[in-house]
Design a protein around this motif. Structure first.
Motif, short mmCIF file in Angstrom:
data_model
loop_
_atom_site.label_atom_id
_atom_site.label_comp_id
_atom_site.label_asym_id
_atom_site.label_seq_id
_atom_site.Cartn_x
_atom_site.Cartn_y
_atom_site.Cartn_z
N ASP A 303 0.60 -1.03 -0.05
CA ASP A 303 0.08 -0.20 0.17
C ASP A 303 0.56 1.38 0.31
O ASP A 303 1.46 1.62 0.80
CB ASP A 303 -0.81 0.32 1.18
N TYR A 304 -0.12 2.36 -0.98
CA TYR A 304 1.33 3.08 -0.89
C TYR A 304 2.47 3.04 -1.40
O TYR A 304 3.38 4.18 -0.50
CB TYR A 304 0.96 4.58 0.13
N ALA A 305 2.76 2.31 -1.48
CA ALA A 305 4.78 2.27 -2.57
C ALA A 305 4.46 1.68 -1.27
O ALA A 305 6.33 2.26 -1.16
CB ALA A 305 4.98 2.97 -3.46
N LYS A 306 4.78 1.56 -0.43
CA LYS A 306 5.75 1.38 1.05
C LYS A 306 6.23 2.42 1.34
O LYS A 306 7.09 2.39 2.73
CB LYS A 306 6.46 0.30 0.84
N GLN A 307 5.39 3.75 1.25
CA GLN A 307 6.31 4.91 2.07
C GLN A 307 5.35 5.35 2.89
O GLN A 307 4.88 6.18 2.65
CB GLN A 307 5.64 6.22 0.75
N ARG A 308 6.07 4.77 4.26
CA ARG A 308 4.77 4.76 5.58
C ARG A 308 6.14 4.43 6.43
O ARG A 308 6.58 3.81 6.03
CB ARG A 308 4.41 4.19 5.30
N CYS A 309 6.31 4.65 7.48
CA CYS A 309 6.97 4.54 8.43
C CYS A 309 6.74 3.09 9.19
O CYS A 309 7.50 2.64 9.72
CB CYS A 309 6.78 5.43 9.98
N THR A 310 5.57 2.60 9.12
CA THR A 310 5.06 1.13 9.72
C THR A 310 5.04 -0.04 8.09
O THR A 310 4.84 -0.80 8.46
CB THR A 310 4.08 1.51 9.71
N ALA A 311 6.02 0.46 7.02
CA ALA A 311 6.28 -0.84 6.02
C ALA A 311 7.33 -1.52 6.59
O ALA A 311 8.12 -1.28 7.31
CB ALA A 311 6.52 0.66 4.86
N TYR A 312 7.35 -2.21 5.96
CA TYR A 312 8.20 -3.57 6.56
C TYR A 312 8.17 -4.02 4.56
O TYR A 312 7.81 -4.45 3.67
CB TYR A 312 6.87 -4.91 6.03
N PRO A 313 10.07 -3.54 4.47
CA PRO A 313 10.74 -3.72 3.22
C PRO A 313 11.41 -5.66 2.93
O PRO A 313 12.55 -5.30 2.26
CB PRO A 313 11.42 -2.45 3.13
N ARG A 314 11.12 -5.48 4.67
CA ARG A 314 12.94 -6.42 4.77
C ARG A 314 11.27 -8.00 5.44
O ARG A 314 11.36 -7.68 6.13
CB ARG A 314 13.63 -6.58 5.31
N PHE A 315 12.12 -8.77 4.91
CA PHE A 315 11.52 -10.54 5.08
C PHE A 315 12.84 -11.59 5.50
O PHE A 315 13.53 -11.28 4.54
CB PHE A 315 10.75 -11.02 3.86
N PRO A 416 23.38 -0.16 0.92
CA PRO A 416 22.88 0.03 1.22
C PRO A 416 21.34 -0.38 1.78
O PRO A 416 20.68 0.30 2.57
CB PRO A 416 22.47 1.59 0.49
N LEU A 417 20.34 -1.22 0.59
CA LEU A 417 19.66 -2.10 0.97
C LEU A 417 19.35 -2.81 1.47
O LEU A 417 18.91 -3.42 2.09
CB LEU A 417 19.30 -2.03 -0.65
N HIS A 418 20.87 -3.50 1.76
CA HIS A 418 20.77 -4.58 3.10
C HIS A 418 20.22 -3.48 4.20
O HIS A 418 20.02 -4.58 5.88
CB HIS A 418 22.79 -4.38 3.51
N HIS A 419 20.84 -2.54 5.05
CA HIS A 419 20.32 -2.40 6.27
C HIS A 419 19.45 -0.64 6.35
O HIS A 419 19.63 -0.44 7.75
CB HIS A 419 21.69 -1.18 7.05
N ALA A 420 18.87 -0.63 5.50
CA ALA A 420 18.08 0.80 5.66
C ALA A 420 16.78 0.61 5.09
O ALA A 420 16.34 -0.51 3.87
CB ALA A 420 19.10 2.12 4.65
N GLU A 421 16.41 1.35 5.18
CA GLU A 421 14.55 1.18 5.22
C GLU A 421 14.87 1.89 3.09
O GLU A 421 15.06 3.12 3.36
CB GLU A 421 14.08 1.98 5.66
N PRO A 422 14.47 1.58 2.22
CA PRO A 422 13.82 1.88 1.22
C PRO A 422 12.69 2.78 1.17
O PRO A 422 12.84 3.89 -0.19
CB PRO A 422 14.20 0.73 -0.19
N PHE A 423 11.67 3.17 1.77
CA PHE A 423 10.95 3.96 1.30
C PHE A 423 9.99 4.37 0.00
O PHE A 423 9.98 5.16 -0.25
CB PHE A 423 11.65 5.69 1.96
N GLY A 424 10.02 2.80 -0.07
CA GLY A 424 9.65 2.71 -1.74
C GLY A 424 9.54 1.25 -1.87
O GLY A 424 9.77 0.06 -1.19
#
Length: 529
Positions: A303-315, A416-424
């Motif tokens: 939802d909303y391209a994961k552009q939110r503080c509670t998004a889940y970008p890492r499994f 950077p994708l290993h340790h940071a939130e991509p916000f996308g």
């Protein structure tokens, strides 16, 4: 107003024009602007918005050119003030604060309720402005407006008990927030802060939302709510909005770098603060077999391209379960729908129900493209790479702010994708073999706001969940910021200062007993969720 961006098609990413689509009648930026001008002519000029301070809509400020991320349409940009003007606005807000804090609670409740009624009347216009300014799909934009209204109404009904034995702060509350939730985060917080007896100040986010915030603040100001809304660069306005002695509390929502600078400033000054910063929210998979339940949950995370503080970008996935996980995951990511939020095949068609529209701007889309390319070049495995041809667009529209869903396995530690939130809309997957590896991978960013752990056994969940450094941990389901009584905060670098939600949101912006210790993420004190 910004010049129109190039719409020259890229032959490798040009979206299909079959079926041809057009803009839904009555939803153009010009339609939204004219409706805003009619609703609040004091706040909107012919082609610009105004700053609100000292109880008046001021003509000062230098409008910054802006374009909609949706399709490059020129839109109104923020009227940026300089440091001296911001300081005058803060001092005027202190005068408003000294008067407002003596207004009886019953009167404050009446004015906030009248504001909510006005916001409800203009609900669809506020949502349309969000679509154009920050690219939210129609349904999600409406939800952002509704959550603000419904959440504040609950506080109006509960505020009497929350304010027992409490008084407003000595000075106004200063709000600096990111662009992604102008209504349900920023306006929601401002109205509750005012309900508690404080004048409120907000800085408009540079990246978007200025017109929506202007309309909402105009409706509040008409009801006598002491709101100040100013625009400008963080560097110019920070001395006034963070360091001014007149400020009673600083409320910040944004990235870690800016948040760290604000945290240093408020710590030096001993000022009250609520600083929400991003963390790498993770979803763990361990000894889990209910794969049919996981697929719809994974799609919802986009939802909303994961552009939110509670998004889940890492499994973080148990290696032995990886094949089964992919069987559940890949259908979810392949089913994600994205594109122009206002594009329809026929004039009478309803607006599309999309998972996401554009990212906040073309620069962010290019940043994600560069990050994924770099990670793959260093060894990450692309499990899914969507194409703009899968999106719903207008013929030959500017798609430079769009980025399709992408999934990478094992991003290298140097990326950077290993340790940071991509916000996308970029997911990364890390495989683990032991519980210790699972916990280490889920705690990679030194604190997060939310996390989830999918495992079949309740006892295993209860043993592992407390070791995950997130404020909220879900059992096989996502967690969110929450509303009403639900608390919110973060661990580690994801949060500094007082926790919020329910009574804590009111306590954070009021004074109580002299011995009171506010629950929060302070250097020597933590409240477990």
């Amino acid at each position: 107003m910004a010049p129109t961006r190039s719409t020259t098609p890229d032959p490798q990413t040009t979206p299909s024009a079959d079926p041809p689509r057009s803009l839904k009648p009555g939803t153009s930026w010009r339609d939204a602007w004219e409706r805003s001008l009619a609703a609040a002519p004091e706040a909107f000029g012919d082609d610009h918005v105004r700053n609100l301070w000292d109880g008046q809509w001021q003509p000062d400020g230098h409008p910054l050119p802006a374009a909609s991320p949706v399709d490059g349409t020129p839109i109104a940009g923020p009227p940026r003030l300089d440091a001296d003007a911001a300081l005058r606005a803060v001092r005027a807000s202190l005068d408003q604060h000294r008067a407002w804090r003596h207004i009886l609670l019953a009167e404050r409740k009446a004015r906030i309720s009248a504001t909510l009624d006005a916001l409800t009347e203009h609900r669809e216009l506020l949502a349309l402005l969000l679509v154009w300014e920050i690219g939210k799909p129609w349904k999600l934009a409406q939800a952002d407006v509704d959550r603000a209204i419904d959440g504040v109404r609950w506080y109006v009904s509960e505020i009497d008990r929350m304010l027992t034995g409490r008084t407003p702060l000595p000075g106004p509350v200063s709000n600096i927030a990111s662009w992604n939730y102008p209504m349900s985060v920023l306006i929601h917080a401002m109205l509750i802060q005012a309900l508690a007896g404080n004048a409120v100040i907000a800085k408009t986010p540079t990246d978007g939302g200025v017109s929506c915030l202007t309309l909402a603040c105009a409706l509040a100001a008409r009801e006598g709510v002491p709101a100040t809304l100013v625009s400008g660069s963080g560097r110019e306005l920070s001395p006034a909005l963070v360091r001014s002695p007149e400020i009673g509390c600083v409320s910040f929502v944004g990235g870690r770098d800016t948040g760290a600078r604000v945290a240093t400033a408020v710590a030096d000054l001993g000022k009250r603060h609520i600083l929400e910063q991003e963390g790498l929210n993770t979803w763990g998979i361990w000894n889990y077999t209910d794969w049919a339940a996981l697929t719809p949950l994974i799609r919802k995370t986009f939802d909303y391209a994961k552009q939110r503080c509670t998004a889940y970008p890492r499994f973080v996935v148990q290696r032995a379960a990886f094949a089964d996980f992919l069987t559940a995951y890949l259908p979810a990511v392949r089913s994600v729908r994205f594109g122009h939020p206002l594009a329809v095949a026929a004039p009478d068609d309803p607006l599309p129900e999309l998972d996401f529209g554009p990212l906040i701007n073309a620069t962010k889309a290019k940043e994600l493209a560069d990050l994924t390319t770099e990670a793959i070049s260093r060894g990450a495995v692309p499990l899914h790479r969507g194409s703009l041809a899968e999106g719903r667009f207008l013929p030959s529209q500017d798609t430079s702010a769009y980025f399709p869903p992408t999934t990478l396995l094992a991003p290298p530690s140097a990326s950077p994708l290993h340790h940071a939130e991509p916000f996308g809309p970029v997911d990364t997957i890390v495989l683990v073999d032991t519980e210790a590896e699972l916990l280490a991978a889920m705690n990679a960013s030194n604190g997060a706001l939310v996390a989830s752990l999918s495992c079949d056994d309740q006892e295993t969940y209860e043993r592992l969940a407390p070791q995950i450094r997130a404020f909220k941990v879900g059992h096989g389901k996502p967690r969110s910021r929450g509303d009403r009584e639900e608390l919110f905060g973060g661990f580690g670098n994801s949060w500094s200062g007082a926790f919020v939600g329910g009574e804590l949101l009111v306590k954070a912006v009021t004074e109580g007993p002299e011995t009171e210790r506010l629950p929060g993420n302070f250097p020597d004190y933590h409240l477990m969720p």
